[in-house]
Scaffold this active site. Sequence first.
Site, PDB file in Angstrom:
ATOM      1  N   TRP A   1      -2.477  -4.363   9.448  1.00  0.00           N
ATOM      2  CA  TRP A   1      -2.126  -4.244   8.023  1.00  0.00           C
ATOM      3  C   TRP A   1      -2.542  -2.918   7.396  1.00  0.00           C
ATOM      4  O   TRP A   1      -2.591  -2.791   6.186  1.00  0.00           O
ATOM      5  CB  TRP A   1      -2.609  -5.450   7.214  1.00  0.00           C
ATOM      6  CG  TRP A   1      -4.005  -5.935   7.456  1.00  0.00           C
ATOM      7  CD1 TRP A   1      -4.412  -6.769   8.455  1.00  0.00           C
ATOM      8  CD2 TRP A   1      -5.170  -5.667   6.664  1.00  0.00           C
ATOM      9  NE1 TRP A   1      -5.745  -7.030   8.339  1.00  0.00           N
ATOM     10  CE2 TRP A   1      -6.237  -6.369   7.244  1.00  0.00           C
ATOM     11  CE3 TRP A   1      -5.397  -4.901   5.520  1.00  0.00           C
ATOM     12  CZ2 TRP A   1      -7.526  -6.329   6.717  1.00  0.00           C
ATOM     13  CZ3 TRP A   1      -6.691  -4.872   4.993  1.00  0.00           C
ATOM     14  CH2 TRP A   1      -7.726  -5.580   5.596  1.00  0.00           C
TER      15      TRP A   1
ATOM     16  N   GLY B   1      -1.198 -11.331   8.718  1.00  0.00           N
ATOM     17  CA  GLY B   1      -1.124 -12.790   8.918  1.00  0.00           C
ATOM     18  C   GLY B   1      -2.223 -13.292   9.838  1.00  0.00           C
ATOM     19  O   GLY B   1      -2.142 -14.400  10.353  1.00  0.00           O
ATOM     20  N   GLY B   2      -3.256 -12.478  10.030  1.00  0.00           N
ATOM     21  CA  GLY B   2      -4.337 -12.833  10.947  1.00  0.00           C
ATOM     22  C   GLY B   2      -5.092 -14.086  10.567  1.00  0.00           C
ATOM     23  O   GLY B   2      -5.760 -14.698  11.401  1.00  0.00           O
TER      24      GLY B   2
ATOM     25  N   ASP C   1     -14.775 -11.558  11.429  1.00  0.00           N
ATOM     26  CA  ASP C   1     -13.642 -11.032  10.665  1.00  0.00           C
ATOM     27  C   ASP C   1     -13.721  -9.508  10.514  1.00  0.00           C
ATOM     28  O   ASP C   1     -13.397  -8.959   9.473  1.00  0.00           O
ATOM     29  CB  ASP C   1     -13.570 -11.695   9.276  1.00  0.00           C
ATOM     30  CG  ASP C   1     -12.225 -11.470   8.592  1.00  0.00           C
ATOM     31  OD1 ASP C   1     -11.287 -11.002   9.257  1.00  0.00           O
ATOM     32  OD2 ASP C   1     -12.125 -11.745   7.379  1.00  0.00           O
TER      33      ASP C   1
ATOM     34  N   ARG D   1       0.803  -1.229   0.000  1.00  0.00           N
ATOM     35  CA  ARG D   1       0.000   0.000   0.000  1.00  0.00           C
ATOM     36  C   ARG D   1       0.830   1.270   0.000  1.00  0.00           C
ATOM     37  O   ARG D   1       0.266   2.355   0.012  1.00  0.00           O
ATOM     38  CB  ARG D   1      -0.982  -0.033   1.171  1.00  0.00           C
ATOM     39  CG  ARG D   1      -1.833  -1.282   1.107  1.00  0.00           C
ATOM     40  CD  ARG D   1      -3.135  -1.228   1.818  1.00  0.00           C
ATOM     41  NE  ARG D   1      -3.809  -2.483   1.525  1.00  0.00           N
ATOM     42  CZ  ARG D   1      -3.587  -3.623   2.190  1.00  0.00           C
ATOM     43  NH1 ARG D   1      -2.770  -3.660   3.217  1.00  0.00           N
ATOM     44  NH2 ARG D   1      -4.208  -4.722   1.827  1.00  0.00           N
TER      45      ARG D   1
ATOM     46  N   ASP E   1     -11.940  -6.944  11.262  1.00  0.00           N
ATOM     47  CA  ASP E   1     -10.686  -6.244  11.594  1.00  0.00           C
ATOM     48  C   ASP E   1     -10.941  -4.753  11.787  1.00  0.00           C
ATOM     49  O   ASP E   1     -11.622  -4.135  10.973  1.00  0.00           O
ATOM     50  CB  ASP E   1      -9.696  -6.317  10.441  1.00  0.00           C
ATOM     51  CG  ASP E   1      -9.314  -7.692   9.990  1.00  0.00           C
ATOM     52  OD1 ASP E   1      -8.123  -7.988  10.000  1.00  0.00           O
ATOM     53  OD2 ASP E   1     -10.211  -8.450   9.595  1.00  0.00           O
TER      54      ASP E   1
ATOM     55  N   ARG F   1     -15.200  -1.644  10.220  1.00  0.00           N
ATOM     56  CA  ARG F   1     -15.656  -2.776   9.405  1.00  0.00           C
ATOM     57  C   ARG F   1     -16.919  -3.424   9.987  1.00  0.00           C
ATOM     58  O   ARG F   1     -17.709  -4.026   9.269  1.00  0.00           O
ATOM     59  CB  ARG F   1     -14.504  -3.785   9.343  1.00  0.00           C
ATOM     60  CG  ARG F   1     -14.650  -4.888   8.335  1.00  0.00           C
ATOM     61  CD  ARG F   1     -13.288  -5.549   8.095  1.00  0.00           C
ATOM     62  NE  ARG F   1     -13.419  -6.834   7.450  1.00  0.00           N
ATOM     63  CZ  ARG F   1     -12.388  -7.558   7.011  1.00  0.00           C
ATOM     64  NH1 ARG F   1     -11.150  -7.114   7.158  1.00  0.00           N
ATOM     65  NH2 ARG F   1     -12.568  -8.731   6.434  1.00  0.00           N
TER      66      ARG F   1
ATOM     67  N   ASN G   1     -13.735  -1.350   4.678  1.00  0.00           N
ATOM     68  CA  ASN G   1     -12.587  -2.224   4.881  1.00  0.00           C
ATOM     69  C   ASN G   1     -11.342  -1.357   5.014  1.00  0.00           C
ATOM     70  O   ASN G   1     -11.365  -0.361   5.723  1.00  0.00           O
ATOM     71  CB  ASN G   1     -12.522  -3.260   3.755  1.00  0.00           C
ATOM     72  CG  ASN G   1     -11.744  -4.502   4.134  1.00  0.00           C
ATOM     73  OD1 ASN G   1     -10.545  -4.463   4.202  1.00  0.00           O
ATOM     74  ND2 ASN G   1     -12.435  -5.598   4.392  1.00  0.00           N
TER      75      ASN G   1
END
Lengths: 539, 247
Positions: free
Chosen positions: A235, A185-186, A296, A125, A298, A323, A382
């Site tokens: 991330w 890496g979640g 999920d 990014r 995040d 999210r 997101n």
Amino acid sequence: MTRIAFALVIAASAASAQVSFDRILHAGQEPQNWLSYSGGVESQRYSALNEIKSGNVKDLELKWVFQARSTEKFEATALVVDGILYTVQAPNDVVAIDATTGRVFWIYSYVPSTEARPCCGRVNRGLAILGNTLFMATIDAHLIALDAKTGQAIWDTEIAKPEAGYAMTLAPLVVKDKVIIGTAGGEYGIRGFIAAYDAQTGKEAWRFYTIPGPGEPGNQTWAGDSWKHGGASVWMTGSYDPDLNLTYWGIGNPGPDWNGDNRAGDNLYSDCVVALDADTGKLKWYFQFTPHDEFDYDAVQVPVLAQMDWQGRQRKVMLWGNRNGFFYVLDRTSGQFLQGKPFTKVNWATGLDERGRPMRAPGMTPSQEGTRIYPGPVGGTNWYSPSYSPHTGLFYIPTWDGYSAPYVKRKDEYKEGQLYFGGNANSPVPALRGLQFNNRNEEDGFGVIRAMDPKSGEKKWEFKMTEMTDSGILTTASDLLFTGNREGYFLALDARDGTLLWKVLLGSHVSSGPMSYSVGGKQYVTVAAGSSLFAFALR
Amino acid sequence: MGMLRFVLFAVFVGALCAQQSYRPDDVKAGSELYATNCMNCHGPDGEAVSGADLMLGKFRRAASDGELVGIITGGIPATAMPPSSLSATQARTIVAYLRSRAASAVADAASLARGRSVFEGKGGCLGCHRVRGTGGLTGPDLTSIGSFRKPADVERSIVDPNAEILDENRTLRAVTKDGATITGRLLSYDTFGVQLVDPKGRLVSLDRSNLRELAFAKQSPMPSYRGKLASMELADLVAYLASLKGI
């Protein structure tokens, strides 16, 4: 590094100047540059440039295109320093470009380890800069420093083991003399952390584990040994408040994603924003958006910092379209919850209590047969950057609405380097765009740009789209809002009322955040779509 | 199917009629023996060795059942076809299996030919649908319909077109701000525009900001063929469509 032409390198060197941290802190005073991922340590993604305005935005034309030598998604937001644009060609090639012509000065090609296994694309990014050094976090969990003049590596530090699922996709954040990153890496059962590295040497200065170890406060929020592989990745780039000397980071979901049976408890600091002392990494406060997350959700949105009148007094606030579907206003000095309301369709919680804790809706939990939850696994939004315009006072969220999935849980055992989901959540809307445009159904959800009034938590206006959006948002001092969508459009809206002012079809989906800079007084706006970076300016 | 293939079928069917009929037990036993002794080289459909197409009765060095038994047991000298340890009785069951498959193929081919005839003739399907570049544009192109739709689904779409309309085959009805109504099969749509094929097969591109109404039609423009085709015609038509698997 590929040297295109020595003369061009010389030209690039001559033009670049030292980017001190003071310049980064006061980036708003030099809007011709874009010195950090979100354009400033407050992460407002707001440009003070105003040459392009509602009256002339229709005269934008394409000035140049940089086509990446990669077909991966182009998610990077470029930096611009004194006429030179720095970006990342997926997965991890740093490119220096003449910001007025698109001509490439140099490319630093990095070949990640074959052990790299980023869950959701070999993407990056963007970069950070300090002095004349660029910093890139790689998908095989290295942090690399490069000479911004030549593109040559200065140091390369391995942050974690890619074979265990650690990866980095975010743009680093520079605070003072340190470069701060977090590890993705979640979905692989990692134990996430945020760490700071000495910008000169690459040596680790401090590390904050996003899951407390035994004996540390918060470890008891994980049943048994579940903390060891609880994910809580990082991330997206954090933010910084120089007055408080706090750096703020959003933390990812607990693992396994969709089965919380073996991790009873709130699972701190998953789905939190944490406020860390920028010098030591010590936790000052945290706020958890989704305790014991099974969806999920995040909390990896960019923390947006603003100063505003709040119920009669000036307050340092943090704005957060999460999210999980709620739009939060927090006091960033203390982490106090000030307000939170849904900005999209939500059915997993009936609301937030007075401390901001969600009130879970009965039965709304993943099940063997599947439970339909709004929002679905991509969330109400997101990683796509929101924007706050101090000029309009509005907060703009790239939103997925009416979007759901049946959440199915299953047993999962941790195995190093393997996906650790604990179920599935398959929505008819793909997380990554793939369907034909004539297959879309409105009942599966839609994309929408929502302008939220932070003071009321209510929607001020919206711009609805047929497809979802994976694009960030940029606002400008001339009250323009730039964004894109999966259909491949790059759009300019009136930030005050959402009126469409200009659009162009770029041929492929936009999954990056627009940014703006100027060279010689001419304002440019860039956005990446497909595998190319496009730069527009007035004709 | 071209005329040449019709002629071949006729010749082929004639040749098969000269052969004896085979007991189901033998066909079954032959199937199993084929799988263990022959398939490795000839493939599951018997066409893996160049020059031979066992399931369609295409042999280079044999015509009669007896000649085939001889080859199966004795092999073909100086070729990759080895002798086997199979008895003549076992070899005959393999021949029974191969002949049975060939007879089915011929029957299938005849059905496909009839189905195509219905498609292009009595059914009038080409008026709206296109196959390999021939036919209308207002309905979905069926050139590869057999590769992604099951025969039962194809049959249902013929007799009850409204039972399930795939998203990509929806019909849109648009009314412009000046009152004109346009319907057509959806090709693409996004936030700003709609592209469709109108009933005359023309590509129409509409700016959504010029539309007063835009909605999907609940009914398919496809007529039902229930009661309009004999059951054999319908079965043949479905078989033909199921055989269309691309260019």
